[in-house]
Write a protein that holds these residues in place. Sequence first.
Motif, mmCIF file in Angstrom:
data_model
loop_
_atom_site.group_PDB
_atom_site.id
_atom_site.type_symbol
_atom_site.label_atom_id
_atom_site.label_comp_id
_atom_site.label_asym_id
_atom_site.label_seq_id
_atom_site.Cartn_x
_atom_site.Cartn_y
_atom_site.Cartn_z
ATOM 1 N N LEU A 19 -2.728 11.434 -18.515
ATOM 2 C CA LEU A 19 -1.276 11.401 -18.389
ATOM 3 C C LEU A 19 -0.695 11.682 -19.767
ATOM 4 C CD1 LEU A 19 1.157 10.714 -16.504
ATOM 5 C CD2 LEU A 19 1.018 8.410 -17.433
ATOM 6 N N LEU A 21 2.715 12.420 -22.145
ATOM 7 C CA LEU A 21 4.158 12.259 -22.282
ATOM 8 C C LEU A 21 4.605 12.973 -23.547
ATOM 9 C CD1 LEU A 21 4.501 8.441 -21.603
ATOM 10 C CD2 LEU A 21 5.145 10.272 -20.068
ATOM 11 N N THR A 37 6.519 14.649 -18.481
ATOM 12 C CA THR A 37 5.308 13.937 -18.106
ATOM 13 C C THR A 37 4.402 14.893 -17.354
ATOM 14 O OG1 THR A 37 6.616 11.926 -17.886
ATOM 15 C CG2 THR A 37 4.425 11.907 -16.918
ATOM 16 N N SER A 58 10.425 8.599 -15.878
ATOM 17 C CA SER A 58 9.582 9.786 -15.806
ATOM 18 C C SER A 58 8.179 9.440 -15.302
ATOM 19 C CB SER A 58 9.513 10.440 -17.183
ATOM 20 O OG SER A 58 8.687 11.564 -17.165
ATOM 21 N N VAL A 59 7.598 8.364 -15.834
ATOM 22 C CA VAL A 59 6.259 7.944 -15.401
ATOM 23 C C VAL A 59 6.285 7.517 -13.936
ATOM 24 C CG1 VAL A 59 4.452 6.219 -15.741
ATOM 25 C CG2 VAL A 59 5.495 7.331 -17.713
#
Length: 74
Positions: A19, A21, A37, A58-59
């Motif tokens: 993941l 960012l 993201t 966003s996550v």
Amino acid sequence: MNKTGKVESFYFPTKDGMLKLHVYGFNPVGSWGEVYTTLNEQTVCVKGFHRQKTIMRSVKLMLDTTVNKNKNQG
């Protein structure tokens, strides 16, 4: 927003992949910013004024999208 300003990158390993960012803007405090993201080949962009809330949004949006995608495939 001028993208030549401050950029921060965060990387988190998950069971589905890395993941990533990328946080642009939010400088000075309270100004407009964007958070990109990325998980595998899927990218989500969220804009906002509050850095921490925008990152969390966003996550959450990325994880919701991933859960819905996995639910529809299986």
